[in-house]
Design a protein around this motif. Structure first.
Motif, PDB file in Angstrom:
ATOM      1  N   GLY A   3       0.429  -2.776   9.581  1.00  0.00           N
ATOM      2  CA  GLY A   3       0.697  -1.822   8.503  1.00  0.00           C
ATOM      3  C   GLY A   3      -0.083  -0.542   8.687  1.00  0.00           C
ATOM      4  O   GLY A   3       0.445   0.557   8.502  1.00  0.00           O
ATOM      5  N   ASP A   4      -1.339  -0.661   9.082  1.00  0.00           N
ATOM      6  CA  ASP A   4      -2.168   0.521   9.312  1.00  0.00           C
ATOM      7  C   ASP A   4      -1.641   1.354  10.467  1.00  0.00           C
ATOM      8  O   ASP A   4      -1.651   2.575  10.426  1.00  0.00           O
ATOM      9  CB  ASP A   4      -3.615   0.124   9.590  1.00  0.00           C
ATOM     10  N   ALA A   5      -1.140   0.694  11.509  1.00  0.00           N
ATOM     11  CA  ALA A   5      -0.655   1.410  12.687  1.00  0.00           C
ATOM     12  C   ALA A   5       0.603   2.219  12.382  1.00  0.00           C
ATOM     13  O   ALA A   5       0.886   3.201  13.056  1.00  0.00           O
ATOM     14  CB  ALA A   5      -0.388   0.426  13.812  1.00  0.00           C
ATOM     15  N   ALA A   6       1.352   1.838  11.359  1.00  0.00           N
ATOM     16  CA  ALA A   6       2.593   2.519  11.033  1.00  0.00           C
ATOM     17  C   ALA A   6       2.383   3.780  10.193  1.00  0.00           C
ATOM     18  O   ALA A   6       3.313   4.543   9.999  1.00  0.00           O
ATOM     19  CB  ALA A   6       3.518   1.561  10.283  1.00  0.00           C
ATOM     20  N   VAL A   7       1.179   3.993   9.707  1.00  0.00           N
ATOM     21  CA  VAL A   7       0.898   5.150   8.852  1.00  0.00           C
ATOM     22  C   VAL A   7       0.476   6.329   9.722  1.00  0.00           C
ATOM     23  O   VAL A   7      -0.500   6.248  10.459  1.00  0.00           O
ATOM     24  CB  VAL A   7      -0.219   4.823   7.824  1.00  0.00           C
ATOM     25  N   PRO A   8       1.227   7.441   9.654  1.00  0.00           N
ATOM     26  CA  PRO A   8       0.868   8.615  10.465  1.00  0.00           C
ATOM     27  C   PRO A   8      -0.507   9.176  10.089  1.00  0.00           C
ATOM     28  O   PRO A   8      -0.967   9.032   8.952  1.00  0.00           O
ATOM     29  CB  PRO A   8       1.965   9.628  10.134  1.00  0.00           C
ATOM     30  N   ASP A   9      -1.128   9.830  11.044  1.00  0.00           N
ATOM     31  CA  ASP A   9      -2.421  10.464  10.793  1.00  0.00           C
ATOM     32  C   ASP A   9      -2.292  11.470   9.660  1.00  0.00           C
ATOM     33  O   ASP A   9      -1.296  12.178   9.548  1.00  0.00           O
ATOM     34  CB  ASP A   9      -2.923  11.191  12.047  1.00  0.00           C
TER      35      ASP A   9
ATOM     36  N   ARG B  65       0.866  -1.174   0.000  1.00  0.00           N
ATOM     37  CA  ARG B  65       0.000   0.000   0.000  1.00  0.00           C
ATOM     38  C   ARG B  65       0.905   1.227   0.000  1.00  0.00           C
ATOM     39  O   ARG B  65       2.001   1.202   0.543  1.00  0.00           O
ATOM     40  CB  ARG B  65      -0.902  -0.011   1.218  1.00  0.00           C
ATOM     41  N   TYR B  66       0.425   2.299  -0.606  1.00  0.00           N
ATOM     42  CA  TYR B  66       1.221   3.497  -0.781  1.00  0.00           C
ATOM     43  C   TYR B  66       0.492   4.692  -0.173  1.00  0.00           C
ATOM     44  O   TYR B  66      -0.728   4.811  -0.304  1.00  0.00           O
ATOM     45  CB  TYR B  66       1.463   3.742  -2.277  1.00  0.00           C
ATOM     46  N   PHE B  67       1.273   5.593   0.453  1.00  0.00           N
ATOM     47  CA  PHE B  67       0.687   6.734   1.147  1.00  0.00           C
ATOM     48  C   PHE B  67       1.512   7.986   0.880  1.00  0.00           C
ATOM     49  O   PHE B  67       2.734   7.915   0.756  1.00  0.00           O
ATOM     50  CB  PHE B  67       0.659   6.477   2.659  1.00  0.00           C
ATOM     51  N   LEU B  68       0.823   9.127   0.835  1.00  0.00           N
ATOM     52  CA  LEU B  68       1.482  10.423   0.740  1.00  0.00           C
ATOM     53  C   LEU B  68       1.048  11.291   1.909  1.00  0.00           C
ATOM     54  O   LEU B  68      -0.105  11.235   2.340  1.00  0.00           O
ATOM     55  CB  LEU B  68       1.116  11.137  -0.567  1.00  0.00           C
ATOM     56  N   SER B  69       1.977  12.121   2.381  1.00  0.00           N
ATOM     57  CA  SER B  69       1.656  13.054   3.461  1.00  0.00           C
ATOM     58  C   SER B  69       0.725  14.142   2.928  1.00  0.00           C
ATOM     59  O   SER B  69       0.646  14.363   1.722  1.00  0.00           O
ATOM     60  CB  SER B  69       2.934  13.682   4.018  1.00  0.00           C
ATOM     61  N   PRO B  70       0.030  14.819   3.831  1.00  0.00           N
ATOM     62  CA  PRO B  70      -0.911  15.857   3.395  1.00  0.00           C
ATOM     63  C   PRO B  70      -0.257  16.950   2.540  1.00  0.00           C
ATOM     64  O   PRO B  70      -0.871  17.452   1.610  1.00  0.00           O
ATOM     65  CB  PRO B  70      -1.441  16.437   4.708  1.00  0.00           C
TER      66      PRO B  70
END
Length: 68
Positions: free
Chosen positions: A22-28, A3-8
């Protein structure tokens, strides 16, 4: 599954696994994006870093007599 994520603000990208850990490692505030969006953000960051490095070496900061 990756899964891929970008900061705001788009200045940080993360790749992680699925599931609770994996979900817990993703910052708010991070938004899940496609692999293509993630790759485009990484490439944009590389280009910006290259531009900044070229500018730095073209116009290095002045140093004092003791090198600082």
């Amino acid at each position: 599954m990756k899964r891929y994520f970008l900061s705001p603000d788009g200045t940080s990208a993360l790749m992680g696994g699925s599931g609770p850990l994996g979900d817990a490692a993703v910052p708010d505030g991070y938004e899940e994006v496609t692999a293509e969006e993630y790759a485009a953000a990484i490439e944009a960051g590389r280009q910006l870093a290259d531009e900044r490095a070229a500018d730095f070496f073209a116009h290095p900061p002045e140093q004092g007599p003791d090198g600082d």
